[in-house]
Enzyme design. Structure first.
Site, PDB file in Angstrom:
ATOM      1  N   ASP A  68      20.622  71.095  43.978  1.00 40.03           N
ATOM      2  CA  ASP A  68      20.209  70.365  42.887  1.00 40.03           C
ATOM      3  C   ASP A  68      21.304  69.660  42.057  1.00 40.03           C
ATOM      4  O   ASP A  68      22.111  70.392  41.584  1.00 40.03           O
ATOM      5  CB  ASP A  68      19.188  71.235  41.740  1.00 40.03           C
ATOM      6  CG  ASP A  68      18.647  70.346  40.626  1.00 40.03           C
ATOM      7  OD1 ASP A  68      19.003  69.223  40.646  1.00 40.03           O
ATOM      8  OD2 ASP A  68      18.143  71.291  39.733  1.00 40.03           O
ATOM      9  N   LEU A  69      21.496  68.422  41.886  1.00 36.17           N
ATOM     10  CA  LEU A  69      22.765  67.847  41.469  1.00 36.17           C
ATOM     11  C   LEU A  69      22.778  67.865  39.849  1.00 36.17           C
ATOM     12  O   LEU A  69      21.525  67.994  39.369  1.00 36.17           O
ATOM     13  CB  LEU A  69      22.979  66.369  41.907  1.00 36.17           C
ATOM     14  CG  LEU A  69      23.097  66.297  43.414  1.00 36.17           C
ATOM     15  CD1 LEU A  69      22.839  64.814  43.795  1.00 36.17           C
ATOM     16  CD2 LEU A  69      24.320  66.710  43.873  1.00 36.17           C
ATOM     17  N   TYR A  73      22.316  61.168  36.915  1.00 37.52           N
ATOM     18  CA  TYR A  73      22.470  59.902  36.550  1.00 37.52           C
ATOM     19  C   TYR A  73      23.620  59.861  35.608  1.00 37.52           C
ATOM     20  O   TYR A  73      24.566  58.777  35.916  1.00 37.52           O
ATOM     21  CB  TYR A  73      21.300  59.540  35.647  1.00 37.52           C
ATOM     22  CG  TYR A  73      20.019  58.838  36.052  1.00 37.52           C
ATOM     23  CD1 TYR A  73      19.849  59.125  37.344  1.00 37.52           C
ATOM     24  CD2 TYR A  73      18.988  58.413  35.450  1.00 37.52           C
ATOM     25  CE1 TYR A  73      18.664  58.651  38.101  1.00 37.52           C
ATOM     26  CE2 TYR A  73      17.949  57.993  36.012  1.00 37.52           C
ATOM     27  CZ  TYR A  73      17.625  58.275  37.495  1.00 37.52           C
ATOM     28  OH  TYR A  73      16.418  57.570  37.916  1.00 37.52           O
ATOM     29  N   ARG A 105      24.513  67.839  25.658  1.00 40.15           N
ATOM     30  CA  ARG A 105      23.525  68.981  25.562  1.00 40.15           C
ATOM     31  C   ARG A 105      24.050  70.132  24.637  1.00 40.15           C
ATOM     32  O   ARG A 105      23.193  70.680  23.639  1.00 40.15           O
ATOM     33  CB  ARG A 105      23.201  69.644  26.965  1.00 40.15           C
ATOM     34  CG  ARG A 105      22.394  68.672  27.804  1.00 40.15           C
ATOM     35  CD  ARG A 105      22.365  69.268  29.156  1.00 40.15           C
ATOM     36  NE  ARG A 105      22.163  68.132  29.979  1.00 40.15           N
ATOM     37  CZ  ARG A 105      21.344  68.337  31.291  1.00 40.15           C
ATOM     38  NH1 ARG A 105      20.997  69.515  31.815  1.00 40.15           N
ATOM     39  NH2 ARG A 105      20.975  67.167  32.149  1.00 40.15           N
ATOM     40  N   ASP A 160      17.779  63.593  43.012  1.00 43.26           N
ATOM     41  CA  ASP A 160      18.841  64.502  42.733  1.00 43.26           C
ATOM     42  C   ASP A 160      18.771  65.948  43.226  1.00 43.26           C
ATOM     43  O   ASP A 160      19.202  67.177  43.178  1.00 43.26           O
ATOM     44  CB  ASP A 160      19.326  64.955  41.424  1.00 43.26           C
ATOM     45  CG  ASP A 160      17.930  65.267  40.544  1.00 43.26           C
ATOM     46  OD1 ASP A 160      16.689  65.405  41.079  1.00 43.26           O
ATOM     47  OD2 ASP A 160      18.086  65.797  39.441  1.00 43.26           O
ATOM     48  N   GLU A 161      17.536  66.281  44.138  1.00 45.14           N
ATOM     49  CA  GLU A 161      17.291  67.489  44.877  1.00 45.14           C
ATOM     50  C   GLU A 161      17.145  67.344  46.442  1.00 45.14           C
ATOM     51  O   GLU A 161      16.409  66.270  46.750  1.00 45.14           O
ATOM     52  CB  GLU A 161      15.946  68.153  44.536  1.00 45.14           C
ATOM     53  CG  GLU A 161      16.146  68.481  42.675  1.00 45.14           C
ATOM     54  CD  GLU A 161      14.755  69.024  42.189  1.00 45.14           C
ATOM     55  OE1 GLU A 161      14.623  70.147  42.793  1.00 45.14           O
ATOM     56  OE2 GLU A 161      14.321  68.460  41.561  1.00 45.14           O
TER      57      GLU A 161
END
Length: 483
Positions: A68-69, A73, A105, A160-161
């Site tokens: 999982d990146l 984006y 975040r 992304d996965e």
């Protein structure tokens, strides 16, 4: 997962029996930590492990990695624009911040937050437009291709996965270790729940080898593409996906069999269970099933009556961490789609204009791909407080005479395709009454390859130029020499 509006070849319309791929990345509770930099446990392969065999039919025989990146984006934007690194960055689609980097975040910005709220939380937030998915799509496929160098069994799950079945690769390395009396096995990354590793247990050893391979995958992705990501290593797809989000960002976690139930129990609600979609969750809630424990203890007979035998049995097995579904190599996209979300579309004229723009982009992608679609689908989303799930769709076959024109330079293909889509639109929307749409999506599916063109045929000499499709759908073509 981190994305909204991912190219719809990656995001099919939600089925009540399918996992909603747009839900935020699920996370298992972190029961303890181990260093992600140094192997944290190493030991010689125990003599009792040599010669142990796990039957190939055993569910625990498999070793599956979920990759999982991190904030995909945003990473792509920071790679394209190095000056953005270290700054709080958000990727904007319409009025939403669909993802943001970890600097943002830390300052209170969250995925799917409105742009206005995000700027209030973080006035210094840098926003980039992420509505053009071309670069994200290209890099996403490069990641998949890179993973395919490790194993031919790679399944894409969004941009992304990826799931990677490395069982055979683990088997080969295990044989190499067993032939070496001084062999050493080390853990790469974290072990979920800080569980102790038993080098006398062949299943543990397999998973340790899997953790090493996962680390090699992540290292290759970073070295060749500049991207970081997390990984989960477990005996099936469900568990590998759940455990991959335990430590973030840029870390990995391996799940030993004895901790599987602890991971499942860490879920706060059944909606966090991959494989249980939105509609099924609502039906389960109506039966009083809210937690994983509720699902585990619920009457199988009543559940089968309410949901059907196959669905009921499948989701109850999931609640115990059982998932026998194979990692299915994705291969080329099985569908192409483009979508546009907006605050309001309330006229047939506006809808047609948006459909034409989406179709023009799709036709360009089909031209580059070379295959021809045989089915077209239109998806709408009506205004609702439940933004993600209020979708409707209609589809129909593409007439053969229109299929023949696709990608051949015939400029008349746009008009009949728009006519078809507007008929589908009117089947769903009463244009004589007020309506309020917030999304339109056009999808080509049932893609089929053409017979290889032979020298001498007109298609051999007519090839698309590098110019892009205009909003009218017209293209220019160049004559090749045929050499």
């Amino acid at each position: 997962m981190d994305l909204v509006g991912v190219g719809p070849e990656e995001e099919e319309e939600e089925d009540e029996e399918e996992e909603d791929k747009m839900d935020p990345q699920l996370r298992g509770a972190a029961g303890g930590s181990r260093s992600a930099v140094e192997p944290v446990e190493a030991g010689r392969l125990a003599p009792s492990v040599h010669g142990q065999v796990v039957p190939a039919g055993s569910a625990s025989y498999r070793v599956i990695v979920h990759v999982d990146l991190d904030c995909f984006y945003a990473q792509v934007e920071m790679i394209s624009h190095p000056e953005l690194k270290g700054k709080p960055l958000g990727v904007q689609q319409k009025y939403l911040v669909v993802t943001c980097n970890y600097e943002a975040r830390k300052l209170g910005v969250k995925k799917l937050m409105s742009v206005r709220d995000a700027k209030e939380k973080c006035p210094q937030l840098v926003l980039v437009n992420g509505e053009d998915l071309t670069r994200y799509r290209e890099i996403s496929y490069k990641v998949t291709e890179l993973l395919e160098e490790f194993s031919s069994t790679v399944e894409r799950l969004g941009f992304d996965e990826n799931f990677v079945d490395i069982t055979q690769m683990v088997e080969k390395r295990l044989h190499q270790l067993q032939s070496d009396d001084s062999s050493v096995v080390a853990v790469s990354g974290h072990v979920y729940n800080n569980q102790s590793v038993n080098l006398n247990d062949i299943l543990h050893v397999r998973l340790l080898i899997g953790s090493q391979i996962a680390a090699e995958m992540r290292e290759a992705i970073f070295n060749q593409l500049g991207l970081t990501g997390c990984a989960g290593v477990a005996s099936n797809k469900l568990l590998s996906k759940l455990v991959s989000g335990t430590f973030k960002p840029n870390q990995q976690t391996v799940l030993m069999p004895e901790s599987c139930q602890d991971l499942i129990d860490s879920l706060d609600h059944i909606k966090q269970m991959p494989g249980i979609g939105y509609k099924t969750t609502k039906r389960l809630e109506s039966l009083g099933i809210n937690s994983v424990h509720d699902l585990q203890t619920f009457s199988p007979e009543i559940l089968e009556k309410e949901l059907g035998i196959s669905v009921a049995q499948r989701i109850q097995k999931l609640s115990f961490g059982e998932d026998n579904s194979p990692v299915t190599p994705s291969g080329p996209p099985q569908s192409f789609s483009e979508e546009d979300s907006f605050k309001k579309c309330s006229s047939e004229v506006d809808a047609k204009k948006k459909i034409e723009e989406l179709l023009a982009s799709l036709l360009n992608r089909v031209c580059k791909d070379g295959r021809k679609p045989h089915t077209i689908r239109l998806i709408i989303r009506r205004f609702s407080s439940d933004r993600h799930f209020n979708r409707e769709s209609r589809q129909c076959p593409i007439p053969s005479h229109v299929i023949q024109k696709l990608g051949t330079g015939n400029y008349d293909v746009m008009t009949p395709m728009v006519d078809i889509l507007m008929k589908l639109f009117r089947n769903m929307v009463n244009v004589k009454m007020p309506f309020h749409l917030t999304l339109l999506s056009v999808c080509f599916s049932n893609l089929k390859s053409l017979p290889t063109s032979k020298k001498g045929s007109i298609e051999f000499y007519l090839t698309p130029s590098s110019s892009s499709t205009s909003h009218s759908g017209k293209r220019t073509y160049t004559i090749t020499s045929g050499r």
